[in-house]
Design a protein around this motif. Structure first.
Motif, PDB file in Angstrom:
ATOM      1  N   LEU A 274       0.887  -1.174   0.000  1.00 17.97           N
ATOM      2  CA  LEU A 274       0.000   0.000   0.000  1.00 17.97           C
ATOM      3  C   LEU A 274       0.916   1.213   0.000  1.00 17.97           C
ATOM      4  CD1 LEU A 274      -2.953   1.146   0.494  1.00 17.97           C
ATOM      5  CD2 LEU A 274      -2.382   1.140   2.920  1.00 17.97           C
ATOM      6  N   ASN A 275       0.766   2.083  -0.995  1.00 16.63           N
ATOM      7  CA  ASN A 275       1.738   3.180  -1.048  1.00 16.63           C
ATOM      8  C   ASN A 275       1.094   4.561  -1.015  1.00 16.63           C
ATOM      9  OD1 ASN A 275       0.686   3.281  -3.524  1.00 16.63           O
ATOM     10  ND2 ASN A 275       2.544   2.705  -4.645  1.00 16.63           N
ATOM     11  N   HIS A 276      -0.081   4.651  -0.384  1.00 14.89           N
ATOM     12  CA  HIS A 276      -0.646   5.992  -0.194  1.00 14.89           C
ATOM     13  C   HIS A 276      -1.459   6.038   1.091  1.00 14.89           C
ATOM     14  CE1 HIS A 276      -4.657   4.668  -1.466  1.00 14.89           C
ATOM     15  NE2 HIS A 276      -4.000   3.882  -2.280  1.00 14.89           N
ATOM     16  N   PHE A 277      -1.663   7.259   1.551  1.00  8.13           N
ATOM     17  CA  PHE A 277      -2.402   7.505   2.791  1.00  8.13           C
ATOM     18  C   PHE A 277      -3.865   7.091   2.619  1.00  8.13           C
ATOM     19  CE2 PHE A 277      -4.594  10.874   5.461  1.00  8.13           C
ATOM     20  CZ  PHE A 277      -4.214  10.344   6.685  1.00  8.13           C
ATOM     21  N   VAL A 278      -4.392   6.363   3.597  1.00 12.82           N
ATOM     22  CA  VAL A 278      -5.807   5.958   3.500  1.00 12.82           C
ATOM     23  C   VAL A 278      -6.613   6.495   4.687  1.00 12.82           C
ATOM     24  CG1 VAL A 278      -5.436   3.882   2.109  1.00 12.82           C
ATOM     25  CG2 VAL A 278      -5.282   3.719   4.611  1.00 12.82           C
ATOM     26  N   GLY A 279      -6.015   7.454   5.410  1.00 14.13           N
ATOM     27  CA  GLY A 279      -6.701   8.009   6.573  1.00 14.13           C
ATOM     28  C   GLY A 279      -6.250   7.296   7.833  1.00 14.13           C
ATOM     29  N   GLY A 280      -6.477   7.934   8.967  1.00 16.33           N
ATOM     30  CA  GLY A 280      -6.120   7.331  10.260  1.00 16.33           C
ATOM     31  C   GLY A 280      -4.721   6.748  10.239  1.00 16.33           C
ATOM     32  N   HIS A 281      -4.593   5.506  10.693  1.00 20.78           N
ATOM     33  CA  HIS A 281      -3.284   4.843  10.728  1.00 20.78           C
ATOM     34  C   HIS A 281      -3.267   3.586   9.876  1.00 20.78           C
ATOM     35  CE1 HIS A 281      -2.899   7.559  14.156  1.00 20.78           C
ATOM     36  NE2 HIS A 281      -1.604   7.476  13.945  1.00 20.78           N
ATOM     37  N   GLY A 282      -4.149   3.550   8.859  1.00 20.57           N
ATOM     38  CA  GLY A 282      -4.238   2.355   8.005  1.00 20.57           C
ATOM     39  C   GLY A 282      -2.902   1.995   7.365  1.00 20.57           C
ATOM     40  N   LEU A 283      -2.206   3.014   6.860  1.00 23.05           N
ATOM     41  CA  LEU A 283      -0.922   2.778   6.194  1.00 23.05           C
ATOM     42  C   LEU A 283       0.109   2.228   7.197  1.00 23.05           C
ATOM     43  CD1 LEU A 283       0.672   3.180   3.538  1.00 23.05           C
ATOM     44  CD2 LEU A 283       1.213   5.482   4.312  1.00 23.05           C
ATOM     45  N   GLU A 284       0.147   2.835   8.374  1.00 19.52           N
ATOM     46  CA  GLU A 284       1.096   2.395   9.408  1.00 19.52           C
ATOM     47  C   GLU A 284       0.784   0.968   9.854  1.00 19.52           C
ATOM     48  OE1 GLU A 284      -0.330   5.307   9.264  1.00 19.52           O
ATOM     49  OE2 GLU A 284       0.955   6.928   9.984  1.00 19.52           O
ATOM     50  N   THR A 285      -0.501   0.632   9.920  1.00 18.53           N
ATOM     51  CA  THR A 285      -0.868  -0.731  10.322  1.00 18.53           C
ATOM     52  C   THR A 285      -0.261  -1.737   9.356  1.00 18.53           C
ATOM     53  OG1 THR A 285      -2.914  -0.004  11.349  1.00 18.53           O
ATOM     54  CG2 THR A 285      -2.836  -2.302  10.661  1.00 18.53           C
ATOM     55  N   VAL A 286      -0.434  -1.485   8.055  1.00 18.88           N
ATOM     56  CA  VAL A 286       0.106  -2.405   7.042  1.00 18.88           C
ATOM     57  C   VAL A 286       1.627  -2.500   7.184  1.00 18.88           C
ATOM     58  CG1 VAL A 286       0.443  -2.736   4.551  1.00 18.88           C
ATOM     59  CG2 VAL A 286      -1.797  -2.024   5.422  1.00 18.88           C
ATOM     60  N   GLY A 287       2.284  -1.348   7.324  1.00 20.36           N
ATOM     61  CA  GLY A 287       3.752  -1.333   7.375  1.00 20.36           C
ATOM     62  C   GLY A 287       4.324  -1.853   8.671  1.00 20.36           C
ATOM     63  N   SER A 288       3.527  -1.863   9.736  1.00 18.15           N
ATOM     64  CA  SER A 288       4.071  -2.342  11.021  1.00 18.15           C
ATOM     65  C   SER A 288       4.298  -3.859  10.994  1.00 18.15           C
ATOM     66  CB  SER A 288       3.130  -1.969  12.176  1.00 18.15           C
ATOM     67  OG  SER A 288       1.907  -2.663  12.072  1.00 18.15           O
ATOM     68  N   ILE A 289       3.556  -4.577  10.155  1.00 18.57           N
ATOM     69  CA  ILE A 289       3.652  -6.058  10.155  1.00 18.57           C
ATOM     70  C   ILE A 289       5.063  -6.507   9.711  1.00 18.57           C
ATOM     71  CG2 ILE A 289       2.596  -8.227   9.329  1.00 18.57           C
ATOM     72  CD1 ILE A 289       0.492  -6.506  10.743  1.00 18.57           C
ATOM     73  N   PRO A 290       5.589  -6.040   8.541  1.00 16.15           N
ATOM     74  CA  PRO A 290       6.951  -6.454   8.177  1.00 16.15           C
ATOM     75  C   PRO A 290       7.985  -6.031   9.215  1.00 16.15           C
ATOM     76  CG  PRO A 290       5.881  -5.314   6.340  1.00 16.15           C
ATOM     77  CD  PRO A 290       4.963  -5.198   7.514  1.00 16.15           C
ATOM     78  N   VAL A 291       7.784  -4.847   9.835  1.00 14.23           N
ATOM     79  CA  VAL A 291       8.753  -4.385  10.835  1.00 14.23           C
ATOM     80  C   VAL A 291       8.773  -5.345  12.022  1.00 14.23           C
ATOM     81  CG1 VAL A 291       9.317  -2.523  12.462  1.00 14.23           C
ATOM     82  CG2 VAL A 291       8.566  -1.967  10.136  1.00 14.23           C
ATOM     83  N   TYR A 292       7.585  -5.714  12.514  1.00 15.90           N
ATOM     84  CA  TYR A 292       7.542  -6.629  13.663  1.00 15.90           C
ATOM     85  C   TYR A 292       8.048  -8.022  13.278  1.00 15.90           C
ATOM     86  CZ  TYR A 292       5.327  -3.291  16.773  1.00 15.90           C
ATOM     87  OH  TYR A 292       5.098  -2.208  17.590  1.00 15.90           O
ATOM     88  N   ALA A 293       7.801  -8.443  12.034  1.00 17.30           N
ATOM     89  CA  ALA A 293       8.320  -9.746  11.591  1.00 17.30           C
ATOM     90  C   ALA A 293       9.852  -9.720  11.628  1.00 17.30           C
ATOM     91  CB  ALA A 293       7.812 -10.064  10.182  1.00 17.30           C
TER      92      ALA A 293
END
Ligand code: SF4
Length: 368
Positions: A274-293
């Motif tokens: 996902l490479n654009h802002f979707v409001g709230g923290h939707g983008l951060e939610t997606v990106g946090s998964i690879p970071v935590y992995a």
């Protein structure tokens, strides 16, 4: 003027500290409760997201205690948060509550739009004093985050069930009571000592699980049904994708303070999915998964309120992110009908799955 604002976890400690630094009278709503939610849900549109309902309940309860001015953050979308303050104010007016509303939001045309709104709250206080108050509020948020972080490590290892919760409440009270910068420094030290006094079994095996998702549900224990506490009792060391002080540094200070974790890393990691802002923290939610992995977490739990648009977008992408990064992800959606017992059952099943997965990985690695 008696200023109030809605609850979002321990946010009240830093906002109250900041306002009282400016000698402004603050009326805190009681901590969010079943009554708060019942009041809010009764007068909100049915499909409003839960934070709006709890905000409304908070403001009704604060009015009962004498508050006459609401201070709220605003926004420009694309999710519903941009309309929150105005909708809540209209509902309160229809119900006969007399409130002045001050919305602190990014200016449309000129910075003076924002500064004049700040002036409605601070009166003739010098800008220097206002900046000091903001700094003071921020330092309180850092102190709160420090002791919360300690609680995440201590809770799964505590020898006496409930000791971490008791110590955390005491440490937060110390930080809340601090009345100036000097007292705050001492309170932070004292808070850490209180946390360190909790007896732990440091050799107890724990697994690491991250919580990600919508900011309000992540930070407000009443909205997430005390998920951090429940996970801790299942011997899970928790981390959260959002902490208050990090959010303040990222969004209000534009990342000026260095050495503090930033959600920018999440945004970069989200790019393949996902490479654009979707409001709230939707983008951060997606990106946090690879970071935590990458950090070796056993699993991630996405938490958000029913009908939250940005998180629904994120949720639809998470199966792909989970598979690509080989990390299990569970989604929990909260609303006024969500039961704590049901949530705990789901947590137990998820933790059980993660433990089996870890043990199997360990066995397979040893078999090679
Ligand atoms: S982020 Fe979600 S829960 Fe928060 S205001 Fe927007 S739609 Fe509602």
């Amino acid at each position: 003027m008696k200023v109030t604002f809605p609850h979002m976890g321990n946010l009240y400690i830093c906002v109250k500290g900041m306002l009282e630094f400016l000698d402004i009278e603050v009326i805190l709503p009681p901590a969010s409760s079943k009554r708060t939610l019942t009041l809010g849900a009764k007068y909100s549109p049915e499909f409003a997201c839960m934070p709006l309902k709890l905000n409304l309940g908070n403001l009704i309860e604060a009015s009962e205690l004498g508050a006459d001015t609401i201070m709220m953050a605003g926004g420009c979308g694309p999710c519903r948060f941009g309309y929150y303050a105005q909708i809540e104010h209209s509902i309160l007016q229809d119900l006969g509550y007399k409130y002045n509303l001050v919305v602190l939001e990014p200016p449309e045309k000129h910075i003076t739009e924002l500064t004049s709104r700040v002036r409605q709250i601070t009166g003739k206080k010098s800008w220097w004093k206002v900046i000091q108050a903001i700094k003071y509020g921020y330092l309180k948020s850092r102190a709160v985050d420090e002791v919360e972080l300690m609680s995440f490590k201590i809770r799964p290892r505590e020898l006496v069930t409930g000791e971490t919760d008791r110590a955390l409440a005491e440490a937060l009270k110390e930080i809340d009571r601090a009345g100036n910068m000097q007292e705050l420094k001492l309170a932070e030290v004292r808070g850490k000592e209180i946390m360190n006094d909790v007896a732990v079994d440091s050799r107890r095996p724990v697994i690491k699980v991250a919580l990600t998702g919508e900011i309000f549900t992540l930070l407000e224990p009443f909205a997430n049904l005390n998920i951090e506490r429940h996970l801790g009792r299942l011997a899970v060391e928790v981390d959260r994708s959002i902490y208050l002080s990090e959010w303040i540094n990222d969004h209000l200070f534009m990342g000026l303070l260095k050495g503090i974790r930033s959600t920018k890393e999440y945004c970069r990691s989200a790019a393949p999915y996902l490479n654009h802002f979707v409001g709230g923290h939707g983008l951060e939610t997606v990106g946090s998964i690879p970071v935590y992995a990458r950090q070796g977490y056993a699993g991630v739990i996405q938490v958000f309120p029913f009908t939250c648009m940005p998180e629904i977008v994120a949720e639809s992408i998470l199966p792909k992110v989970s598979a690509a990064n080989d990390i299990p992800v569970m989604t929990l959606i909260m609303d006024e009908h969500t039961g704590e017992a049901g949530m705990v059952t789901r947590l137990e099943a998820f933790v059980d799955l993660l433990e089996r997965r870890q043990n199997r990985g360990y066995t397979m690695k040893n078999a090679k």
